[in-house]
Design an enzyme around this catalytic site. Structure first.
Site, short mmCIF file in Angstrom:
data_model
loop_
_atom_site.label_atom_id
_atom_site.label_comp_id
_atom_site.label_asym_id
_atom_site.label_seq_id
_atom_site.Cartn_x
_atom_site.Cartn_y
_atom_site.Cartn_z
N TYR A 1 15.78 29.09 7.36
CA TYR A 1 17.02 28.34 7.61
C TYR A 1 18.17 29.29 7.93
CZ TYR A 1 21.29 25.77 6.26
OH TYR A 1 22.54 25.22 6.23
N LYS B 1 20.37 29.68 11.40
CA LYS B 1 21.82 29.55 11.43
C LYS B 1 22.48 30.83 11.96
CE LYS B 1 22.53 25.35 9.90
NZ LYS B 1 23.10 24.31 10.81
#
Length: 257
Positions: free
Chosen positions: A149, A153
């Site tokens: 994740y 990002k």
């Protein structure tokens, strides 16, 4: 900001059925904007400009961009809030090809694809504002649980910076907002699980979670509406000289830049 800062603007909010996306859509409407919301799940209240689409797929993005064109034409504002993670704990070793692909499909590709579909018309018109919602996890990833994740990002932030510099001469501004711990339904579910599993009070579970995430000097998570205020500022004319920037909203979790 006053209630007319976005009067007459057309805004598209991707990932707007709950949490921060829903708060941003409401804030834009309160400022006078016409708002198209896009998400996989319909909001609880009736929304005549809601577009149901799975933005983690190319087909979903095409469907959404076509619907935006039919409903409102060229938007003035585009905000990407789509994201999240369901990877298991266990660090890099548990992150197989499918998990990496899923994290990128949810946290990077929706913004890239929807920008590619909607930005050309904004550039041709010579104005627009885009906000990508990233995360402080890109700077301080939790290797056991948020590695993929955080990497996605981070890629979104780098992409955003390059895009901002490309389209700025055409009058389109692109910025990032990087939230820390936000008090959302997902956070509440996580707190409830820790309370059950650890026999903790809510206050103790909240303190534990804040420390795991790096601590919050302010002493509490942010409310979705507080982060939405920053997004609303960035897409307004009050931020007309702000582009290629990242605004952190984390109560002080990130100690240095």
């Amino acid at each position: 900001m006053n209630s007319k800062d976005l009067d007459g603007r057309v805004a598209v909010v991707a990932g707007a059925s709950k949490g921060l996306g829903l708060a941003a859509a409401r804030r834009f409407r309160d400022s006078g904007a016409c708002v198209v919301t896009v998400a996989r799940t319909p909001p609880d209240t009736d929304d005549p400009l809601f577009v149901r689409a799975d933005l983690s797929t190319p087909e979903g993005v095409r469907s959404a961009s076509d619907a935006v064109g039919r409903l409102v034409g060229v938007p003035d504002v585009l905000v990407h809030v789509v994201g999240g993670s369901t990877t298991p704990a266990g660090g890099y070793a548990v992150l197989d090809e499918d998990l990496w692909a899923r994290e990128l499909a949810l946290n990077l590709y929706p913004a890239v694809r929807l920008d590619r579909a909607l930005l050309p018309a904004m550039v041709e018109r010579g104005s627009g504002a885009v906000v990508h919602v990233t995360s402080i996890q890109r700077r301080m990833p939790l290797h056991d649980s948020t590695l993929a994740y955080a990497a996605a990002k981070s890629a979104l932030t780098t992409y955003s910076k390059g895009l901002a510099n490309e389209v700025a001469p055409a009058g389109v501004r692109v910025n990032c907002v990087a939230p820390g711990f936000i008090r959302t339904d997902g956070a509440e579910h996580l707190l409830a699980r820790r309370m059950r599993e650890g026999g903790l009070s809510r206050a103790a579970a909240l303190e534990e979670l804040m420390q795991v995430l790096g601590g919050i000097p302010l002493g509490r998570p942010a409310e979705p509406e507080e982060v939405a205020e920053v997004i609303a500022f960035l897409v307004s004319d009050r931020a007309s000289a702000v582009t290629a920037a990242e605004y952190v909203v984390d109560g002080g979790t990130v100690r240095t830049v």
